[in-house]
Design an enzyme around this catalytic site. Structure first.
Site, PDB file in Angstrom:
ATOM      1  N   ASN A 122      11.289 -21.141  15.318  1.00  0.00           N
ATOM      2  CA  ASN A 122      10.175 -21.029  16.266  1.00  0.00           C
ATOM      3  C   ASN A 122       8.820 -20.844  15.580  1.00  0.00           C
ATOM      4  O   ASN A 122       7.901 -20.291  16.153  1.00  0.00           O
ATOM      5  CB  ASN A 122      10.467 -19.923  17.286  1.00  0.00           C
ATOM      6  CG  ASN A 122      10.873 -18.620  16.626  1.00  0.00           C
ATOM      7  OD1 ASN A 122      10.676 -18.449  15.427  1.00  0.00           O
ATOM      8  ND2 ASN A 122      11.418 -17.695  17.390  1.00  0.00           N
ATOM      9  N   HIS A 125       6.176 -15.788  13.465  1.00  0.00           N
ATOM     10  CA  HIS A 125       6.611 -14.431  13.801  1.00  0.00           C
ATOM     11  C   HIS A 125       5.397 -13.646  14.276  1.00  0.00           C
ATOM     12  O   HIS A 125       4.321 -13.759  13.698  1.00  0.00           O
ATOM     13  CB  HIS A 125       7.203 -13.722  12.571  1.00  0.00           C
ATOM     14  CG  HIS A 125       7.360 -12.242  12.782  1.00  0.00           C
ATOM     15  ND1 HIS A 125       8.424 -11.705  13.470  1.00  0.00           N
ATOM     16  CD2 HIS A 125       6.560 -11.194  12.457  1.00  0.00           C
ATOM     17  CE1 HIS A 125       8.276 -10.381  13.533  1.00  0.00           C
ATOM     18  NE2 HIS A 125       7.156 -10.055  12.925  1.00  0.00           N
TER      19      HIS A 125
END
Ligand code: UDP
Ligand code: MG
Length: 167
Positions: A122, A125
């Site tokens: 993804n 962070h």
């Protein structure tokens, strides 16, 4: 309330040349960048960073992912953003942890994917709360790498060691 938040551009974000794009998106927050560097991620650092997930079945793959072993990029870009409501602002822009569930216009919704082994790649962070932010920032940065005084410091004698200087 002013807060600090740790941002990592993960190895998939670097490999996909998303650094500029992600920083541009984050600049919408008008927060201040108070620290930034490229960092190699040792196994110890990765394990400590994600210690809340040690028991998860995807933990080993997650450590490989953060260390860049899945993307041939053995580094991340680490930044500290600082300002009003920094954590919520950055997490909203990042989107949900699962890129399939993240809003399509969010950073993770735009650029993330789920691998066949089930790891959420993804691209970014973002610390999840103020306590985690402090823990993570102190893990990734030394006090002198941050241009404001975020947390209390103490004096410590430096052990003399060999270091590289410009030839
Ligand atoms: N992650 C995953 N599968 C999951 C949950 C998490 O691969 O079911 C990965 C994902 O890369 C995520 C990281 O582990 O960003 C840390 O998980 P956390 O729950 O802390 O989510 P975050 O704070 O990153 O949104
Ligand atoms: Mg988290």
């Amino acid at each position: 309330m002013n807060q600090a938040v740790l941002i990592l551009i993960k190895p998939d974000g670097l490999k996909k040349s998303l650094t500029g794009n992600i920083l541009t998106r984050l600049s919408e927050t008008k927060l201040e960048i108070v620290a930034a560097k490229m960092a190699r991620v040792s196994r110890e650092l990765a394990t400590e960073h994600y210690k809340h997930l040690t028991d998860k079945p995807f933990f080993d793959d997650l450590i490989k992912y953060l260390r860049g072993e899945l993307h041939d990029r053995r580094k991340v870009m680490a930044l500290v953003y600082w300002g009003e409501d920094a954590i919520k602002k950055c997490r909203d822009l990042a989107g949900a942890t699962n890129p399939e569930e993240a809003e399509s216009t969010s950073i993770r919704g735009s650029y993330g994917r789920i691998t066949t082994s089930g790891v959420y790649e993804n691209v970014i962070h973002v610390s999840s709360n103020a306590d985690e932010a402090q823990r993570e920032i102190q893990l990734w940065f030394a006090p002198e790498e941050i241009i404001v005084d975020l947390y209390p410091v103490k004096e410590a004698a430096e052990i003399k060691r060999q270091k590289k200087i410009w030839a």
